[in-house]
Design an enzyme around this catalytic site. Structure first.
Site, mmCIF file in Angstrom:
data_model
loop_
_atom_site.group_PDB
_atom_site.id
_atom_site.type_symbol
_atom_site.label_atom_id
_atom_site.label_comp_id
_atom_site.label_asym_id
_atom_site.label_seq_id
_atom_site.Cartn_x
_atom_site.Cartn_y
_atom_site.Cartn_z
ATOM 1 N N ARG A 157 -4.820 -0.476 10.696
ATOM 2 C CA ARG A 157 -5.287 -1.153 9.480
ATOM 3 C C ARG A 157 -4.648 -0.478 8.279
ATOM 4 N NH1 ARG A 157 -10.989 -0.221 9.306
ATOM 5 N NH2 ARG A 157 -10.922 -1.397 7.358
ATOM 6 N N ASP B 264 10.423 -12.167 -0.010
ATOM 7 C CA ASP B 264 10.078 -10.798 -0.416
ATOM 8 C C ASP B 264 8.569 -10.625 -0.272
ATOM 9 O OD1 ASP B 264 9.676 -8.350 -1.590
ATOM 10 O OD2 ASP B 264 10.775 -8.792 -3.428
ATOM 11 N N GLU C 253 0.855 -1.206 0.000
ATOM 12 C CA GLU C 253 0.000 0.000 0.000
ATOM 13 C C GLU C 253 0.879 1.239 0.000
ATOM 14 O OE1 GLU C 253 -0.804 3.028 2.497
ATOM 15 O OE2 GLU C 253 -1.673 1.475 3.800
ATOM 16 N N HIS D 70 14.261 -1.089 -4.346
ATOM 17 C CA HIS D 70 13.500 -2.219 -3.822
ATOM 18 C C HIS D 70 14.337 -2.958 -2.785
ATOM 19 C CE1 HIS D 70 10.546 -5.331 -3.517
ATOM 20 N NE2 HIS D 70 11.429 -6.264 -3.833
ATOM 21 N N CYS E 153 7.661 -1.564 -0.203
ATOM 22 C CA CYS E 153 8.640 -2.637 -0.014
ATOM 23 C C CYS E 153 9.547 -2.436 1.193
ATOM 24 C CB CYS E 153 9.466 -2.826 -1.279
ATOM 25 S SG CYS E 153 10.593 -1.454 -1.675
#
Length: 271
Positions: free
Chosen positions: A66, A126, A41, A111, A71
């Site tokens: 919530r 991952d 998200e 990443h 990453c």
């Protein structure tokens, strides 16, 4: 930093009730339940909210709220989980290739991924590649097809770099390339700052969410909501035209409560 981590809170967040041991069965089960419970998200970069990578902030956001994360948030949290249990984990960084033509120059390291060493060999874990989230760790072995419940992956090596690819409806697609140089927290701070703020990176202008279940992959890119089967096969694609539709999707599919009214989120998205 490790002393602040509350493993039981995390296990309750992902619904994990079995005993935990530093073995592959625990690693695979945690990996799957993580990507099912804590979605990829990118709301904070889209809204201009700084992304914090200290473990306290990550627990507050991803465990006690919530929310999901991208990453660096996901894999820093997962690394802390694994190390608390007793796994030997090395944090790595990668250069994303997903949207790059084969002959394009390599981009920056934006990443994060993990190498987990087990008695029978290393695994690639991952929980945070937000266009093709992996459902399970992969064997660290090159030039073999690795079929999982939701995908087919292949790790290759050339000129000292590893490349991870996934089968998509159009064929093999490269995900990212990386080497085995261990990274430290400041490396992730720099990569995360670039990913969250640079105009060339997608997160400051594009809303991206993704969650995996046992047999479906749910994706939201701006207003486009897609449900996919194994290997990215499309099951349903539709456009979210209103804030009410976006709010329902965030609530019912991703279990995400945005940090601002959903009207502010949708105002950042292209029509």
């Amino acid at each position: 930093m490790m002393g602040e981590f509350r493993l039981n809170d995390y296990l309750a967040r992902i619904g994990f009730r079995d005993p935990v041991e530093p073995n592959f069965a625990t690693l695979a089960a945690l990996h799957f339940q993580h990507v099912n419970a804590i979605p990829f998200e990118g709301l904070d970069p889209l809204l201009g909210v700084p992304v914090k990578l200290d473990l306290g902030a990550l627990q507050k956001k991803l465990v006690h709220s919530r929310r999901g994360g991208y990453c660096f948030e996901q894999n820093i949290l997962f690394k802390a989980v694994l190390e608390t249990i007793g796994f030997k984990v090395t944090g790595l960084t990668a250069r994303v290739l997903w949207m790059s033509p084969p002959d394009s120059p390599l981009g920056p390291k934006t990443h994060m991924l993990l190498k987990v060493d087990l008695p029978d060999g290393p695994r690639l874990a991952d929980v945070g590649f937000g266009v093709c989230v992996m459902d399970t760790p992969l064997t660290f072995q090159t030039d073999i097809e690795q079929r999982t419940a939701m995908g087919t992956y292949r790790l290759s090596e050339a000129n000292g770099l590893f490349c991870l690819s996934a089968i998509q409806p159009e064929g093999w697609r490269r995900m990212y390339t990386f080497n085995l140089e261990p990274q430290i927290h400041s490396d992730y701070e720099i990569g995360s700052w670039f990913a969250a703020t640079h105009p060339a990176a997608p997160f400051s202008s594009t809303l991206i969410l993704e969650r995996l279940s046992e047999d479906k992959r749910y994706k939201l890119v701006n207003r486009k909501f897609a449900i996919e089967a194994r290997d990215g096969q499309p099951l349903d694609v539709r456009t979210l035209g209103t804030s009410a539709e976006l709010a329902k999707t965030l609530e019912e599919i991703f279990n995400v409560e945005p940090p601002v009214p959903v009207e502010q989120v949708i105002s950042r998205l292209p029509p």
